[in-house]
Design a protein around this motif. Structure first.
Motif, short mmCIF file in Angstrom:
data_model
loop_
_atom_site.label_atom_id
_atom_site.label_comp_id
_atom_site.label_asym_id
_atom_site.label_seq_id
_atom_site.Cartn_x
_atom_site.Cartn_y
_atom_site.Cartn_z
N LEU A 59 -4.82 -21.97 -1.70
CA LEU A 59 -3.93 -22.76 -0.85
C LEU A 59 -4.32 -24.24 -0.81
O LEU A 59 -3.51 -25.08 -0.38
CB LEU A 59 -3.96 -22.21 0.58
N SER A 60 -5.51 -24.55 -1.24
CA SER A 60 -5.99 -25.93 -1.18
C SER A 60 -5.03 -26.86 -1.92
O SER A 60 -4.63 -26.61 -3.05
CB SER A 60 -7.38 -26.02 -1.81
N GLY A 61 -4.66 -27.92 -1.27
CA GLY A 61 -3.77 -28.90 -1.87
C GLY A 61 -2.29 -28.62 -1.69
O GLY A 61 -1.45 -29.44 -2.05
N ALA A 62 -1.96 -27.46 -1.12
CA ALA A 62 -0.55 -27.13 -0.90
C ALA A 62 0.03 -28.02 0.19
O ALA A 62 -0.62 -28.28 1.21
CB ALA A 62 -0.40 -25.67 -0.51
N LYS A 63 1.24 -28.47 -0.01
CA LYS A 63 1.94 -29.27 0.99
C LYS A 63 3.13 -28.53 1.59
O LYS A 63 3.79 -29.04 2.49
CB LYS A 63 2.43 -30.59 0.37
N SER A 64 3.38 -27.33 1.06
CA SER A 64 4.53 -26.55 1.52
C SER A 64 4.22 -25.07 1.44
O SER A 64 3.82 -24.57 0.39
CB SER A 64 5.75 -26.88 0.64
N LEU A 65 4.39 -24.37 2.57
CA LEU A 65 4.31 -22.92 2.60
C LEU A 65 5.72 -22.38 2.80
O LEU A 65 6.47 -22.88 3.64
CB LEU A 65 3.42 -22.43 3.75
N VAL A 66 6.07 -21.35 2.03
CA VAL A 66 7.38 -20.71 2.15
C VAL A 66 7.14 -19.23 2.38
O VAL A 66 6.66 -18.53 1.48
CB VAL A 66 8.25 -20.93 0.90
N PHE A 67 7.46 -18.75 3.57
CA PHE A 67 7.34 -17.33 3.90
C PHE A 67 8.66 -16.63 3.58
O PHE A 67 9.73 -17.12 3.96
CB PHE A 67 7.03 -17.11 5.38
N VAL A 68 8.59 -15.47 2.93
CA VAL A 68 9.77 -14.66 2.64
C VAL A 68 9.47 -13.23 3.08
O VAL A 68 8.52 -12.62 2.58
CB VAL A 68 10.14 -14.68 1.14
N TYR A 69 10.26 -12.71 4.02
CA TYR A 69 9.96 -11.38 4.55
C TYR A 69 11.16 -10.77 5.26
O TYR A 69 12.09 -11.47 5.67
CB TYR A 69 8.78 -11.46 5.52
N PRO A 70 11.14 -9.44 5.44
CA PRO A 70 12.20 -8.77 6.18
C PRO A 70 11.86 -8.70 7.67
O PRO A 70 10.69 -8.76 8.05
CB PRO A 70 12.19 -7.36 5.58
N PHE A 71 12.88 -8.60 8.48
CA PHE A 71 12.69 -8.30 9.91
C PHE A 71 12.40 -6.81 10.05
O PHE A 71 13.21 -5.98 9.65
CB PHE A 71 13.99 -8.59 10.68
N TRP A 72 11.26 -6.47 10.61
CA TRP A 72 10.95 -5.09 10.97
C TRP A 72 10.69 -5.07 12.46
O TRP A 72 9.73 -5.69 12.93
CB TRP A 72 9.73 -4.58 10.19
N PHE A 73 11.56 -4.40 13.21
CA PHE A 73 11.49 -4.44 14.67
C PHE A 73 11.48 -5.88 15.16
O PHE A 73 10.72 -6.27 16.05
CB PHE A 73 10.26 -3.68 15.19
N ASN A 74 12.32 -6.70 14.52
CA ASN A 74 12.48 -8.13 14.87
C ASN A 74 11.17 -8.91 14.77
O ASN A 74 10.93 -9.85 15.53
CB ASN A 74 13.07 -8.27 16.28
N ALA A 75 10.33 -8.54 13.82
CA ALA A 75 9.06 -9.22 13.62
C ALA A 75 8.69 -9.17 12.14
O ALA A 75 9.24 -8.36 11.39
CB ALA A 75 7.98 -8.56 14.47
N PRO A 76 7.76 -10.01 11.70
CA PRO A 76 7.33 -9.95 10.31
C PRO A 76 6.56 -8.66 10.04
O PRO A 76 5.97 -8.07 10.95
CB PRO A 76 6.39 -11.17 10.17
N PRO A 77 6.50 -8.21 8.80
CA PRO A 77 5.67 -7.07 8.45
C PRO A 77 4.20 -7.35 8.80
O PRO A 77 3.76 -8.51 8.79
CB PRO A 77 5.86 -6.94 6.94
N ALA A 78 3.46 -6.29 9.08
CA ALA A 78 2.05 -6.44 9.47
C ALA A 78 1.23 -7.18 8.42
O ALA A 78 0.30 -7.91 8.76
CB ALA A 78 1.44 -5.06 9.74
N ILE A 79 1.60 -7.02 7.15
CA ILE A 79 0.82 -7.66 6.10
C ILE A 79 0.89 -9.19 6.20
O ILE A 79 -0.09 -9.88 5.90
CB ILE A 79 1.26 -7.16 4.70
N LEU A 80 2.03 -9.71 6.63
CA LEU A 80 2.15 -11.16 6.79
C LEU A 80 1.41 -11.64 8.03
O LEU A 80 0.73 -12.68 7.99
CB LEU A 80 3.62 -11.58 6.85
N LYS A 81 1.52 -10.89 9.12
CA LYS A 81 0.76 -11.25 10.32
C LYS A 81 -0.73 -11.23 10.02
O LYS A 81 -1.48 -12.12 10.44
CB LYS A 81 1.09 -10.27 11.46
N GLY A 82 -1.18 -10.22 9.27
CA GLY A 82 -2.59 -10.15 8.89
C GLY A 82 -3.01 -11.30 7.99
O GLY A 82 -4.14 -11.79 8.07
N TYR A 83 -2.10 -11.75 7.13
CA TYR A 83 -2.39 -12.90 6.26
C TYR A 83 -2.63 -14.14 7.12
O TYR A 83 -3.58 -14.90 6.89
CB TYR A 83 -1.22 -13.12 5.32
#
Length: 199
Positions: free
Chosen positions: A72-96
Motif C-alpha cells: 500500500l505504500s505510496g498509494a494515493k487512492s483506495l477503491v473498495f469493491v464489495y457486496p452488502f451483506w446484512f447492510n454491511a461489508p463482508p467480514a473479510i473487508l472489515k478484518g482488512y
C-alpha cells in the motif's frame, strides 16, 4: 497516481469482481498505476490476533500485514469493491481494515491522542446488493453504513472520502444490458472523480 483496488467477494465470477476488473482496466487505460487485491483469492486472514493488539509498548504487526502495508505504500487512492451483506461489508473487508489500516499504519497514538497517518489518500467505494437502489437509499442503509464504516475509517486514518456508489438490483438473472450499463457507470464515475486523461 497509484490506486489500490480492494475486492471483497468470494466468487471470481461475481458482479463485484467485474466491477473491480473494470476499475483496474479503466484506470490503467489512462496510464495510472493500479494494484488489485482480491482478498479471497489472496486468502487474506481477517482475524486480528491477540499479539497484534496495541500495547503500552507499541504494536507488532504480523508478517502478512507488514507485506500488505508495504504494497500500500505510496498509494494515493483506495477503491473498495464489495457486496452488502446484512447492510454491511463482508467480514473479510472489515478484518482488512482492522489489521492493515490499524495502529502504526492508518493512525498512531502520539502523546495520548490519535493522529492520522494516511492524509492525502482518497477512498472510493463501489458496493452492490440484490435489493433495489431506492430501497437501500430510502431505508437509510447506505447512509448508516457510510457513517459507521466509510466516514469513521476516513476520520481515524485521515482518508478523504470521494464517493460511495451503490448498485442495486444486482441479481443472477439481471440482463446483459443492465450489467453493461452499470459497468459504464463505474467508468464514468472514475472519470469524474480522477479527471482521467487517456493516453
Amino acid at each position: 497516481m497509484k490506486h489500490v483496488v480492494i475486492l471483497a467477494h468470494p466468487k471470481p465470477t461475481s458482479f463485484c469482481a467485474a466491477i473491480a476488473r473494470t476499475c483496474v482496466e479503466h484506470l490503467r487505460a489512462t496510464d495510472q498505476e493500479v494494484v488489485l487485491r482480491d482478498l479471497y483469492a489472496e486468502n487474506f486472514d481477517p482475524r486480528l490476533k491477540a499479539e497484534e493488539l496495541p500495547t503500552a509498548f507499541g504494536v507488532t504487526p504480523a508478517a502478512d500485514v507488514i507485506a500488505e502495508r508495504s504494497m500500500l505504500s505510496g498509494a494515493k487512492s483506495l477503491v473498495f469493491v464489495y457486496p452488502f451483506w446484512f447492510n454491511a461489508p463482508p467480514a473479510i473487508l472489515k478484518g482488512y481494515v482492522d489489521r492493515v489500516l490499524g495502529m502504526g499504519f492508518g493512525y498512531a497514538s502520539i502523546g495520548g491522542r490519535m493522529e492520522s497517518l494516511m492524509d492525502g489518500v482518497s477512498l472510493t467505494s463501489f458496493s452492490t446488493s440484490g435489493a433495489p437502489e431506492h430501497w437501500v437509499e430510502s431505508t437509510g442503509a447506505l447512509k448508516a453504513l457510510m457513517t459507521v464504516f466509510d466516514q469513521h475509517v476516513a476520520k481515524v486514518c485521515g482518508l478523504r472520502v470521494l464517493d460511495h456508489v451503490h448498485f442495486g438490483d444486482i441479481v443472477p438473472n439481471m440482463t446483459e444490458e443492465w450489467g453493461a450499463d452499470t459497468l459504464q457507470r463505474v467508468r464514468d464515475k472514475l472519470d469524474g472523480l480522477f479527471a482521467l486523461a487517456y493516453v
